[in-house]
Enzyme design. Structure first.
Site, short mmCIF file in Angstrom:
data_model
loop_
_atom_site.label_atom_id
_atom_site.label_comp_id
_atom_site.label_asym_id
_atom_site.label_seq_id
_atom_site.Cartn_x
_atom_site.Cartn_y
_atom_site.Cartn_z
N ASP A 418 11.28 32.91 27.94
CA ASP A 418 10.78 34.46 27.74
C ASP A 418 9.86 34.63 29.28
OD1 ASP A 418 10.26 37.24 26.44
OD2 ASP A 418 8.14 36.31 26.54
N GLU A 471 15.07 34.74 30.96
CA GLU A 471 14.81 36.05 31.16
C GLU A 471 13.90 36.46 32.39
OE1 GLU A 471 12.70 39.86 28.89
OE2 GLU A 471 11.59 38.01 29.13
#
Length: 737
Positions: A418, A471
Site C-alpha cells: 500500500d 500501489e
C-alpha cells in the site's frame, strides 16, 4: 531506605545492596537478573525473589516437590531471600491472599536468545522474527512456558505484565541483551491464551502499556492486549497449489482479482450484524468467487488494527491476523481451502506508516524508535500517522520479516504494498519547507527505495512464486522492472492513470464523450512500460465518489449499459484485472465497512445481468489466451480504430502468443451503429464471443446474430473486413471460427 544486611560466611550479602533494593521497589532496576534468582557465593546459592504482595514463599525441590527451605522477608516488602547449600533446580511455592501458586523462578534461567539471533536482528537480516521475538511458547530446561523478547534499546527497564501478575511491572522485569537492545524473560508455566503487554520505563519516565510489536495474536478491538499464541497448528493440504503456483502467477497467466473487505462482504443482517469470521467466509465466499470465475481474492489488510474505520490500512500488529475474524488457525484454514479450490490469496500490506495509538509503536521505548524523529520525515499529515524509519537496520528487518511471515507462515500468494508513492518521495503531500531532502539533496527517499528493492529480492528468494504488487500512483520509472536493470523489482504495478482516465471518460454524458476521446486511448501509450494491473478498487467507491454504477450517466437502463460496457472494455484491455466487491452486480450505495453489500439487489434482473456478464467475462478471459498471454508486451495489442471520436467507437485486436486474434469493438454512445466496417486479419466467419448488450445481461440484444462472414475488402490495414451492427453502449468481442 535502611535495611539490615545479613551476610554469608564469605561476606556475600543475603539481601541486596540498598540501591538495588530501592531500584527493585521502584521498578527501576536495569538488571534484575543480577540481583534476583540464584547466585553462587562459594558456599552454595543465595536465592532472591521479589514478589510484592506475597504472604510467604518456600523453596521446593523441582523434581520431588520436597521443601528445601523457607524464604525470609527483609525490611523491603516483597523481597524474599534464602540460602541453598548446593545448586539444584527449585520451585517457588508462593502464598497469595487469594491462594497458593507453585512454579519455577523466572530468574533461575540464563540468557535465552542466541548470539546469532541477536546479530542478525541488529544487522536487519533476521527473517524469522515471528519465531524469535514476541511471545514464544517453548520448553527451557524441560520446563514449559513462554519466552518474551522485545526490542527497546533506550528503555531503562522493561517488564511483561498481564493478568498472570496483576499487571504489576515489578513482578517480571526483563534482562537486557545489550548487543541488540532486546529485553527477554522466560515465564514458566504460562500458557497460550494469556493476555500481556509490556511496561516500559523510558528515558523520561513510565510509558503507557505497549502491545507487543511481534505479537502473533491479539485481543479483539476495542481491547488492545497482545495474546500468547501457540505455534500455528494447521496441517496444510495445499501442496499441489504451492508447487504449481509460480506458473499460475506469471505475466502470461490470467489474473482476475476480487478485492474485498472481510468484515463487510456479508453479515448476518444487512445493517448491524456481526462481521463474518474465517469459517463463514470459507463456506460462503470461496464458492461465490469460484462461481464468478475470479482467479484470486485480495483482502484489505487483515493485520490487527485498532480502528475499524481505517479498513486495516493503519495496522499495529504486523504479525497477527485480526481477532475480529477468528483465530490464526481459522485464517490458515481459509487460505488452505482457497488453494485447494484453485484460488490464490493476496493480502494488502502496509509498510508505509502506522497509527499513533498510545499502545502502539509510536515512541515505543520513550524515543522515536520505529519512526523518524523529525515530523518533516516521520509524520504523515494526510493520515495523522507515523512513518517507519526504514533506514534503521532493525526497522528495515522488522518489516522484511513481517512480509515473509505472511508468505511463509500462512502460504499467502502475494502482497499488495500500500501507498508506495508516499514511500518513494520525501516531499509526498508536503508543502515547500515542510520536508527534509535526502543526503544527496534530492526528494527521493533513498532508505525506502533500498527497502523496497530488498523486499522484492528477499521474496523472490525465500517465497518463490509469490507476487509483490505496488500501489504506486506516480510516474516513477521501472516499478516492475528487475532490480538488476535499475527497477524496484515489483511483479506488478496498479495502473492508477488508466483507472482515473477511463472513469473520467465514463462519467461524461455520451453526447460529450467525443471531446474526451483521448482518455480511453492515452493509457495505451505507456501500457507496456510496466507490468500493470487495471484496478477498480475500494478507493473508487467511497468518500463521495459514488459507487461504480452510480458514476455512470443516463437513466437506469443507460447506467447499467454503461457499467457493462466499461467492464467489458476493462476485461479486453491489456493488463491484469482487479474489481472491488459489489461492483460486479451494480451496488448502488457507496461501500461502507459497517454494512454488508446490498445482496438483495440480485432479486432484480438488471443486477443479475451485470453479475452474469462479469462471470462470462472471467470465463472468456481465462479461456482465450489472446486476452491474457501477452498482457505485458506490445505484441499482444493492436489498434484498429482509435480516432473515431465522432462516433465514440474504439476497436483493437488482442493477440495470443501463438498468433490467434480476438477483435474488440466498443461503442460508447446509446446509438446503434449500422454498417460499421472494421478490418480483420483473417477471412471466414467471425463469431460473437461476447456482447455486453445481450439480453441475458439485461441489454437490448442488438448484435450480429452471433457472427459475421468477413469480406475480402481491405480496411484499417487488414486484408479483410467485417460489416457490423454495433450495439448501443455496448462492447463486442469476436473471434475467428
Amino acid at each position: 531506605m535502611t535495611q539490615r544486611r545479613t551476610l554469608t560466611h564469605s561476606g556475600e550479602p543475603l539481601l541486596p545492596r540498598d540501591a538495588d533494593a530501592e531500584a527493585l521497589l521502584r521498578a527501576e532496576h536495569a538488571d534484575p537478573f543480577a540481583v534476583l534468582g540464584p547466585h553462587a557465593d562459594g558456599e552454595g546459592l543465595i536465592v532472591r525473589a521479589f514478589l510484592p504482595g506475597a504472604l510467604g514463599v518456600d523453596l521446593l525441590d523441582r523434581h520431588s516437590g520436597l521443601a528445601l527451605g523457607h524464604m525470609e522477608q527483609g525490611q523491603v516488602p516483597g523481597l524474599f531471600f534464602c540460602r541453598l547449600e548446593r545448586p539444584q533446580p527449585y520451585l517457588l511455592r508462593i502464598r497469595w491472599e487469594e491462594g497458593e501458586q507453585i512454579g519455577e523462578d523466572p530468574y533461575s534461567f540464563g540468557p535465552l536468545l542466541g548470539d546469532v539471533d541477536l546479530y542478525l536482528f541488529a544487522e536487519g537480516n533476521h527473517r524469522e522474527l515471528g519465531r524469535c521475538l514476541g511471545a514464544q511458547c517453548m520448553s527451557v530446561e524441560e520446563v514449559e512456558g513462554v519466552r518474551f523478547a522485545v526490542w527497546a534499546p533506550n528503555a531503562r527497564r522493561v517488564s511483561v505484565v498481564g493478568p498472570f501478575n496483576g499487571w504489576d511491572g515489578r513482578r517480571h522485569p526483563m534482562r537486557l541483551r545489550h548487543s541488540a537492545g532486546i529485553w527477554e524473560i522466560f515465564i514458566p508455566r504460562l500458557k497460550p491464551g494469556e493476555v500481556y503487554k509490556y511496561e516500559l520505563l523510558g528515558p523520561h519516565g513510565i510509558l503507557p502499556l505497549k502491545a507487543d510489536p511481534v505479537a502473533l495474536a491479539t485481543e479483539a478491538p476495542p481491547h488492545t492486549g497482545s495474546v500468547v499464541a501457540a505455534p500455528l497448528a494447521h496441517e496444510w493440504q495445499d501442496g499441489p497449489w504451492m508447487r504449481g503456483r509460480a506458473a499460475r502467477q506469471t505475466t502470461a497467466a490470467p489474473l482476475a482479482i476480487y478485492e474485498l473487505h472481510a468484515g463487510s462482504w456479508r453479515r448476518e443482517s444487512s445493517e448491524d450484524g456481526v462481521p463474518p469470521d474465517w469459517r463463514q467466509l470459507t463456506e460462503q465466499l470461496i464458492p461465490y468467487v469460484l462461481e464468478m470465475g475470479f482467479t484470486h481474492v485480495e483482502l484489505l489488510p487483515i493485520m490487527e488494527h485498532p480502528f475499524g474505520g481505517s479498513w486495516g490500512y493503519q495496522p499495529l500488529s504486523q504479525f497477527a491476523p485480526s481477532a475480529r475474524y477468528g483465530s490464526r488457525e481459522d485464517f490458515a484454514a481459509f487460505v488452505d481451502t482457497c488453494h485447494q479450490a484453485g484460488l490464490g490469496v493476496i493480502l494488502d500490506w502496509v509498510p508505509a506508516h502506522f497509527p499513533t495509538d498510545a499502545h502502539g509503536l509510536g515512541h515505543f521505548d520513550g524515543t522515536a524508535l520505529y519512526e523518524y524523529a523529525h515530523p518533516f520525515e516521520g509524520l504523515h499529515c494526510d493520515w495523522d500517522t507515523l512513518i517507519y524509519n526504514l533506514g534503521r537496520n532493525e526497522v528495515h528487518g522488522f518489516m522484511i520479516a513481517s512480509a515473509l511471515h505472511w508468505l511463509r507462515e500462512f502460504h499467502v500468494d502475494g502482497l499488495r504494498v500500500d501507498a508506495v508513492a508516499s514511500m518513494l518521495y520525501r516531499d509526498y503531500s508536503r508543502n515547500a519547507g515542510e520536508w527534509i531532502p535526502n543526503c544527496l539533496g534530492g526528494r527521493e527517499n533513498l532508505e525506502a527505495i533500498a527497502f523496497l528493492r530488498h523486499l522484492n529480492e528477499v521474496v523472490k528468494a525465500e517465497a518463490p512464486g509469490a507476487l509483490v504488487i505496488a500501489e504506486e500512483s506516480t510516474a516513477w520509472p521501472g516499478v516492475s522492472k528487475p532490480i538488476a536493470e535499475g527497477g524496484l523489482g515489483f511483479d506488478y504495478k496498479w495502473n492508477m492513470g488508466w483507472m482515473h482516465d477511463t472513469l473520467q471518460y465514463m462519467v461524461e454524458d455520451p453526447l460529450h464523450r467525443r471531446y474526451h476521446h483521448d482518455k480511453m486511448t492515452f493509457g495505451l501509450i505507456y501500457a507496456f512500460s510496466e507490468h500493470f494491473i487495471l484496478p477498480i478498487s475500494h478507493d473508487e467507491v467511497v468518500h463521495g465518489k459514488r459507487s461504480l454504477i452510480d458514476k455512470m450517466p443516463g437513466d437506469r437502463w443507460q447506467k447499467f449499459a454503461n457499467l457493462r460496457a466499461y467492464l467489458a472494455f476493462m476485461w479486453s484491455q491489456p493488463g491484469k484485472k482487479l474489481l472491488f466487491m459489489g461492483c460486479e452486480f451494480g451496488q448502488w450505495r457507496e461501500w461502507s465497512h459497517d454494512h454488508e453489500l446490498d445482496w438483495y439487489l440480485l432479486n432484480y434482473a438488471d443486477h443479475q445481468g451485470a453479475q452474469h456478464l462479469v462471470k462470462d467475462l472471467n470465463v472468456l478471459y481465462r479461456q482465450e489466451p489472446a486476452l491474457h498471454e501477452q498482457d505485458c508486451v506490445p505484441a499482444g495489442f493492436q489498434w484498429l480504430i482509435g480516432d473515431d471520436r465522432h462516433n465514440s467507437v474504439f476497436s483493437w485486436l488482442r493477440w495470443s502468443a501463438g498468433g490467434q486474434p480476438l477483435l474488440v469493438i466498443a461503442n460508447f454512445t446509446p446509438v446503434v451503429r449500422h454498417g460499421y466496417r472494421i478490418g480483420v486479419p483473417v477471412g471466414g466467419n467471425w463469431q460473437e464471443a461476447l456482447n455486453s448488450d445481450a439480453e441475458c445481461y439485461g441489454g437490448s440484444n442488438v448484435g450480429n446474430a452471433g457472427g459475421v462472414v468477413a469480406d475480402q475488402l481491405a480496411s484499417h490495414g487488414q486484408p479483410f473486413s467485417l460489416n457490423l451492427k454495433l450495439p448501443p453502449l455496448g462492447v463486442l468481442i469476436m473471434r475467428p471460427a
